[in-house]
Write a protein that holds these residues in place. Sequence first.
Motif, PDB file in Angstrom:
ATOM      1  N   ASP A  95       0.810  -1.225   0.000  1.00 16.08           N
ATOM      2  CA  ASP A  95       0.000   0.000   0.000  1.00 16.08           C
ATOM      3  C   ASP A  95       0.840   1.271   0.000  1.00 16.08           C
ATOM      4  N   TRP A  96       2.061   1.171   0.521  1.00 14.47           N
ATOM      5  CA  TRP A  96       2.898   2.356   0.668  1.00 14.47           C
ATOM      6  C   TRP A  96       3.900   2.516  -0.463  1.00 14.47           C
ATOM      7  N   LEU A  97       3.837   1.643  -1.471  1.00 15.66           N
ATOM      8  CA  LEU A  97       4.707   1.817  -2.633  1.00 15.66           C
ATOM      9  C   LEU A  97       4.324   3.099  -3.371  1.00 15.66           C
ATOM     10  N   SER A  98       5.284   3.687  -4.052  1.00 16.45           N
ATOM     11  CA  SER A  98       4.955   4.837  -4.895  1.00 16.45           C
ATOM     12  C   SER A  98       4.053   4.368  -6.027  1.00 16.45           C
ATOM     13  N   LEU A  99       3.362   5.297  -6.653  1.00 18.97           N
ATOM     14  CA  LEU A  99       2.451   4.929  -7.743  1.00 18.97           C
ATOM     15  C   LEU A  99       3.188   4.231  -8.888  1.00 18.97           C
ATOM     16  N   PRO A 100       4.341   4.725  -9.344  1.00 20.43           N
ATOM     17  CA  PRO A 100       5.075   3.983 -10.389  1.00 20.43           C
ATOM     18  C   PRO A 100       5.472   2.581  -9.934  1.00 20.43           C
ATOM     19  N   GLN A 101       5.932   2.445  -8.686  1.00 19.49           N
ATOM     20  CA  GLN A 101       6.308   1.124  -8.185  1.00 19.49           C
ATOM     21  C   GLN A 101       5.099   0.201  -8.115  1.00 19.49           C
ATOM     22  N   SER A 102       3.972   0.751  -7.695  1.00 18.66           N
ATOM     23  CA  SER A 102       2.750  -0.055  -7.603  1.00 18.66           C
ATOM     24  C   SER A 102       2.287  -0.512  -8.984  1.00 18.66           C
ATOM     25  N   LEU A 103       2.376   0.370  -9.962  1.00 18.32           N
ATOM     26  CA  LEU A 103       2.033  -0.024 -11.332  1.00 18.32           C
ATOM     27  C   LEU A 103       2.899  -1.183 -11.810  1.00 18.32           C
ATOM     28  N   GLY A 120      -5.931  -3.969 -11.739  1.00 11.43           N
ATOM     29  CA  GLY A 120      -5.217  -2.986 -10.941  1.00 11.43           C
ATOM     30  C   GLY A 120      -4.448  -2.006 -11.805  1.00 11.43           C
ATOM     31  N   VAL A 121      -3.803  -2.493 -12.844  1.00 13.28           N
ATOM     32  CA  VAL A 121      -3.062  -1.623 -13.758  1.00 13.28           C
ATOM     33  C   VAL A 121      -4.020  -0.681 -14.471  1.00 13.28           C
ATOM     34  N   ALA A 122      -5.146  -1.213 -14.953  1.00 13.84           N
ATOM     35  CA  ALA A 122      -6.114  -0.394 -15.692  1.00 13.84           C
ATOM     36  C   ALA A 122      -6.678   0.725 -14.816  1.00 13.84           C
ATOM     37  N   CYS A 123      -6.986   0.414 -13.571  1.00  9.90           N
ATOM     38  CA  CYS A 123      -7.566   1.420 -12.669  1.00  9.90           C
ATOM     39  C   CYS A 123      -6.559   2.525 -12.354  1.00  9.90           C
ATOM     40  N   LYS A 124      -5.312   2.159 -12.182  1.00  9.86           N
ATOM     41  CA  LYS A 124      -4.284   3.175 -11.906  1.00  9.86           C
ATOM     42  C   LYS A 124      -4.047   4.055 -13.132  1.00  9.86           C
ATOM     43  N   ILE A 125      -4.061   3.455 -14.316  1.00 12.46           N
ATOM     44  CA  ILE A 125      -3.907   4.249 -15.546  1.00 12.46           C
ATOM     45  C   ILE A 125      -5.091   5.197 -15.715  1.00 12.46           C
ATOM     46  N   LEU A 126      -6.293   4.726 -15.378  1.00  3.70           N
ATOM     47  CA  LEU A 126      -7.475   5.587 -15.464  1.00  3.70           C
ATOM     48  C   LEU A 126      -7.344   6.773 -14.504  1.00  3.70           C
ATOM     49  N   ALA A 127      -6.856   6.507 -13.291  1.00  2.00           N
ATOM     50  CA  ALA A 127      -6.651   7.594 -12.331  1.00  2.00           C
ATOM     51  C   ALA A 127      -5.621   8.594 -12.859  1.00  2.00           C
ATOM     52  N   LEU A 128      -4.536   8.073 -13.415  1.00  5.42           N
ATOM     53  CA  LEU A 128      -3.517   8.954 -13.990  1.00  5.42           C
ATOM     54  C   LEU A 128      -4.094   9.790 -15.130  1.00  5.42           C
ATOM     55  N   ALA A 129      -4.960   9.189 -15.932  1.00  4.49           N
ATOM     56  CA  ALA A 129      -5.598   9.924 -17.032  1.00  4.49           C
ATOM     57  C   ALA A 129      -6.446  11.072 -16.485  1.00  4.49           C
ATOM     58  N   MET A 130      -7.112  10.851 -15.355  1.00  8.28           N
ATOM     59  CA  MET A 130      -7.900  11.921 -14.738  1.00  8.28           C
ATOM     60  C   MET A 130      -6.995  13.055 -14.272  1.00  8.28           C
ATOM     61  N   PHE A 131      -5.837  12.698 -13.701  1.00  6.15           N
ATOM     62  CA  PHE A 131      -4.904  13.728 -13.224  1.00  6.15           C
ATOM     63  C   PHE A 131      -4.370  14.559 -14.399  1.00  6.15           C
ATOM     64  N   VAL A 132      -4.029  13.856 -15.478  1.00  8.15           N
ATOM     65  CA  VAL A 132      -3.518  14.554 -16.665  1.00  8.15           C
ATOM     66  C   VAL A 132      -4.609  15.452 -17.253  1.00  8.15           C
ATOM     67  N   LEU A 191       3.659   9.517  -4.283  1.00  4.23           N
ATOM     68  CA  LEU A 191       4.602   9.051  -3.260  1.00  4.23           C
ATOM     69  C   LEU A 191       4.158   7.742  -2.626  1.00  4.23           C
ATOM     70  N   ALA A 192       2.856   7.561  -2.442  1.00  9.35           N
ATOM     71  CA  ALA A 192       2.320   6.345  -1.814  1.00  9.35           C
ATOM     72  C   ALA A 192       0.958   6.035  -2.420  1.00  9.35           C
ATOM     73  N   VAL A 193       0.811   4.861  -3.010  1.00  5.16           N
ATOM     74  CA  VAL A 193      -0.395   4.538  -3.768  1.00  5.16           C
ATOM     75  C   VAL A 193      -1.623   4.453  -2.877  1.00  5.16           C
ATOM     76  N   ARG A 194      -1.455   4.311  -1.565  1.00  4.31           N
ATOM     77  CA  ARG A 194      -2.606   4.272  -0.680  1.00  4.31           C
ATOM     78  C   ARG A 194      -3.364   5.607  -0.715  1.00  4.31           C
ATOM     79  N   ASN A 195      -2.695   6.668  -1.175  1.00  4.94           N
ATOM     80  CA  ASN A 195      -3.345   7.977  -1.284  1.00  4.94           C
ATOM     81  C   ASN A 195      -4.041   8.185  -2.622  1.00  4.94           C
ATOM     82  N   LEU A 196      -3.979   7.197  -3.504  1.00  5.42           N
ATOM     83  CA  LEU A 196      -4.593   7.343  -4.833  1.00  5.42           C
ATOM     84  C   LEU A 196      -6.082   7.669  -4.765  1.00  5.42           C
TER      85      LEU A 196
END
Length: 539
Positions: A270-278, A289-301, A331-336
């Motif tokens: 849970d405490w890995l950075s977002l790139p490490q978690s991906l 899990g990969v798809a959901c993180k990419i979707l979140a990143l797309a929202m940020f962009v 910094l920590a994917v738990r904050n995603l």
Amino acid sequence: MSASRGVGAPAAGSINVETAAPSRLKRVSLLHYSPALIFIAIVVADSTRLADPDLWGHVRFGQDVLAQRRLIFYDQYSYSAPGHLWLNHEWLTEVLMGAIYNAFGTVGLNLMKFACSAATILFLAVAMEETESPARVQFAILIAASAPLAMHIQFRPQIFTFALMSALLAILSRYNYRGRAPVWLAIPILAIWANLHGGFIMGLAALGTFTAVVFGQDLVLGRGMRRAMWLLAITAASTIATLATPYGVGTWQAVLHALQNPHTRTAIVDWLSLPQSLLFHWRQSHGWGVACKILALAMFVALGVTFIQTPRGGDIALISIAALMIAAALLAVRNLPLAVIATVTPLARHTTLALEARRERLGLPVAHAKERSATINQLMVAVAAFELLILTGLFSKKMAANDPYPVGAISYMKEHRLSGNILADFQWGEYVIWHMPPASKVFIDGRYDTVYPPKVIDDYLAFANGKVAGKETLANYPHDFVLVGQKNDPPYKLVIAQPGWKQIYRDGSCVLFARDTSAAAKIAPITVSVKDTPENSFP
């Protein structure tokens, strides 16, 4: 936009009324337009129903508080840190989970989680209403946010952080866009939050950021300091309110220790950075899990792009909160999920402004949307959402678990009335606490941040990683049993290389060792095939 006097605030005017771009849009409530669309977003956000490794502990700790009619301030579950101070910043959540499970079983826990999912989505919908965005934009962003939220809305105290963060941001969004809102509600919200989960510190960070930006804007634009001082007073009172816990300042100590713990970012996924978690989920072939993180990143962009296109959105304070939460998620994917929650409202605002600018640039006519979706459409969506809710197991009496648990080994110990000190895998600690009688203690469990001294954690990691120092972990503590994974796991190799241990049970998930001089070692060992290994589920 409205520039009416804020409720309880001594200054009038929307936060950015002088700098915001003029708008011909009007506020649209997605809840009014189509409750069914919000319902399906709630169902998607609540769709993942898996037993977390700490679930057994959360329920058991709450049950024990209820049974003993007092809080447990000193550890009574381990033999590596017996009697150690336990700063349990999640105590209220665990009491709720224990009470709900006692009354309604697993179905009750499912309903508790659904209620938190619903609160999170509903507060996001309330916040987006303030952005003057069309219903289709609001729904598109809400449903996009629901998918990454679903990964994190699990049976954990964090679900209360998600709901309360959404509530806090809904209040701040109304104050931002209308210049009036009951911001004072932040004080009781933070007081309750500090007893439910350590994520309250992120709520304070959001409130403090909002206050700092307003202070800076009012200072630069010469608006005076009355409004900023009002917000500062609320922020200060909210901070003091977080001390209203059974542990007082100890709650802060526990949270800050978790943030500073050197083991946290290396040993806890849970405490890995977002790139490490991906990368981790990619290697584990966790496509969802990969798809959901990419979707979140797309929202940020998308937020970054639309903000650059339309910087005069009148919401720099909300943008600043989103930027802070996105940085925390990197910094920590738990904050995603907090970053997603903070992104939703300003993304709706700036997407709408960007679309409006494009329409005006191309000379397109204004599209007049219906005030309400057709009833038949809402019924169809609601029925589909309800079917999905049933299919995902809302009323199931059992909860699936993705990770393997020592179901067979614990059943074997119960059958032969074995008990004692058990050195088990970190993720199995609270499973063991739940299933074994009080006479059995664990070496470590998910409370690593709130109970166990650094030396115990170091000793466990040496054992878990199969290091030479792990031999000392085996030798220096009064273990009666060792419960590890399969033969390819480093702990297994470490145990079989040391004299004094005998394998007494084995299946496709785990191996149980006992001291070769103990009564347990005289029992005929059992080996269960992978095919016959018991399935994992809660309880």
